[in-house]
Design a protein around this motif. Structure first.
Motif, PDB file in Angstrom:
ATOM      1  N   ASP A  74       0.603  -1.215   0.069  1.00  0.00           N
ATOM      2  CA  ASP A  74       0.075  -0.102   0.206  1.00  0.00           C
ATOM      3  C   ASP A  74       0.925   1.371   0.048  1.00  0.00           C
ATOM      4  O   ASP A  74       0.723   2.241  -0.743  1.00  0.00           O
ATOM      5  N   LEU A  93       2.174   1.869  -3.586  1.00  0.00           N
ATOM      6  CA  LEU A  93       1.249   2.181  -4.457  1.00  0.00           C
ATOM      7  C   LEU A  93       0.720   3.341  -4.158  1.00  0.00           C
ATOM      8  O   LEU A  93       0.345   4.253  -5.235  1.00  0.00           O
ATOM      9  N   LYS A 117      -0.148   5.548  -7.451  1.00  0.00           N
ATOM     10  CA  LYS A 117      -1.329   5.879  -8.258  1.00  0.00           C
ATOM     11  C   LYS A 117      -2.369   6.574  -7.220  1.00  0.00           C
ATOM     12  O   LYS A 117      -2.512   5.941  -6.168  1.00  0.00           O
ATOM     13  N   TYR A 136      -5.602   4.753  -6.449  1.00  0.00           N
ATOM     14  CA  TYR A 136      -5.341   3.906  -5.397  1.00  0.00           C
ATOM     15  C   TYR A 136      -5.615   4.296  -4.105  1.00  0.00           C
ATOM     16  O   TYR A 136      -6.447   3.571  -3.139  1.00  0.00           O
ATOM     17  N   GLU A 175      -9.244   4.857  -3.320  1.00  0.00           N
ATOM     18  CA  GLU A 175     -10.198   3.556  -3.392  1.00  0.00           C
ATOM     19  C   GLU A 175      -9.649   3.036  -2.020  1.00  0.00           C
ATOM     20  O   GLU A 175     -10.444   2.501  -1.160  1.00  0.00           O
ATOM     21  N   ILE A 220      -9.013  -2.923  -5.037  1.00  0.00           N
ATOM     22  CA  ILE A 220      -7.812  -2.794  -4.288  1.00  0.00           C
ATOM     23  C   ILE A 220      -7.116  -4.353  -4.483  1.00  0.00           C
ATOM     24  O   ILE A 220      -5.685  -4.201  -4.781  1.00  0.00           O
ATOM     25  N   THR A 234      -5.417  -4.564  -7.916  1.00  0.00           N
ATOM     26  CA  THR A 234      -4.344  -3.460  -7.930  1.00  0.00           C
ATOM     27  C   THR A 234      -3.119  -4.106  -7.296  1.00  0.00           C
ATOM     28  O   THR A 234      -1.955  -4.061  -7.582  1.00  0.00           O
ATOM     29  N   ARG A 235      -3.495  -4.564  -5.869  1.00  0.00           N
ATOM     30  CA  ARG A 235      -2.294  -5.137  -5.190  1.00  0.00           C
ATOM     31  C   ARG A 235      -1.685  -6.158  -5.768  1.00  0.00           C
ATOM     32  O   ARG A 235      -0.474  -6.510  -5.878  1.00  0.00           O
TER      33      ARG A 235
END
Length: 359
Positions: free
Chosen positions: A137, A140, A144, A147, A150, A192, A195-196
């Protein structure tokens, strides 16, 4: 990118100091408890909006003072920028970018990028899933902005659903609200987790090579959505899992499924690193992941991040230390050590620290 100057006022044990940094390696050295880590902490605050040592901003304010101030002058893409932060005991903290106040935290992230490596990062491997989610996290969030939004949305939804579950009585209104929360958590969890997963795949692809080059060990990983198999489409997965977890949520008075329970299993030579890896293997794996984190940030932003190593290189053997430094020769590196580099490991600027004073 590179940091040119850091100003710190009433931050930790620093009364009022201004430090300048070279474009290459900068060694901050001195005895323990003199203030070396405080500089790394201050710099990383601009990348992550929080301390890596405490969850309470008030602890960052110098004893006997009401507020702390930090200013970073940095360069990226040939242009200079300025970040300011005011941490107050009485008011909410305030952030400024080029002297304009930031009103949304999504506007804060991504402007100043840094890769941090501290001894506590061994927890990424040794501790629970939260440490591994935090690694992904934090990376990211620097890359982003969508992100970040979100993640905030998911956190708010999860908090509200947990509040409802704590006082759940089984009424029609409560069940309707749980349906609404679950519909939204399905969508947010899917975004989430996907993306992770994508980022983790890119990260470990690069980390594999670094670990093999350093030690000959082979690194693998498995992404677990909500702690379960991560091979399925996230939206389909959560559409089944979250509604099916309703009874368990009610029994535990808390969310038991969703992106907030994701995990990454890490393996070295086919063995679970958390359970069976030696401390040396764990340390090398984290080093490999951190180097990969920096590479990814540079690839995606076309600008290398700043590398912050707090009292960690001295704990590595000569081969691993030389490997790391060889990969960072054209980057800005800020490293702390109790030693004054008697072995001549580092080239570049040296800053001596004593009682919160720097020279």
């Amino acid at each position: 990118m590179r940091i040119i100057e850091l100003k710190a006022e009433n931050f930790r044990n620093i009364e009022n100091e201004t430090l300048s940094f070279d474009i290459g390696t900068n060694l901050i050295f001195g005895n323990n408890a003199e203030g070396k880590t405080n500089i790394v902490e201050a710099i990383y605050y601009f990348a992550n909006s929080k301390s890596f040592r405490t969850s309470s901003d008030k602890e960052l304010i110098r004893f006997g003072c009401d507020e702390a101030r930090l200013t970073a002058i940095f360069e990226d893409g040939g242009r200079k920028y300025q970040y300011d932060v005011v941490i107050s005991k009485a008011n909410k903290r305030a952030f400024y970018y080029n002297k304009i106040k930031i009103t949304k935290m999504s506007e804060f992230f991504g402007n100043f990028r840094a890769v941090l490596f501290v001894p506590e990062h061994l927890k990424i491997v040794k501790n629970g899933p939260g440490e591994r989610r935090a690694l992904i996290d934090s990376s990211l969030c620097q890359l982003k902005k969508s992100y970040i939004s979100e993640l905030y949305r998911y956190t708010k939804l999860a908090s509200e659903k947990n509040a409802l579950l704590r006082d759940y009585k089984g009424g029609e209104y409560e069940n309707t609200m749980l349906d609404i929360y679950d519909e939204n958590l399905i969508i947010s969890s899917a975004k989430i987790s996907e993306t992770r997963k994508e980022y983790s795949s890119e990260l470990f692809e690069r980390a594999k090579k670094h670990l093999f080059d350093m030690s000959g060990d082979r690194l693998e990983f498995s992404y677990k959505m909500s702690g379960l198999s991560g091979d399925r489409d996230a939206m389909t997965f959560y559409k089944e899992l979250i509604p099916a977890s309703r009874k368990r949520d009610i029994a535990y008075h808390s969310i038991t499924a969703g992106a907030g329970r994701d995990d990454i299993e890490i393996f070295v030579n086919g063995t679970n690193l958390r359970q069976y890896g030696s401390q040396g293997q764990q340390r090398s794996a984290v080093v490999a992941m951190k180097l990969a984190e920096g590479e990814l940030a540079e690839e995606k932003t076309k600008s290398a991040p700043i590398y912050l190593f707090d009292d960690i290189l001295s704990e590595l053997d000569e081969h691993r230390r030389e490997y790391i430094l060889s990969k960072l020769r054209d980057k800005q590196v800020i490293v702390t050590s109790c030693l004054g580099d008697e072995e001549g490991i580092y080239s570049g600027k040296r800053i001596f620290v004593e009682k919160g004073k720097y020279r």
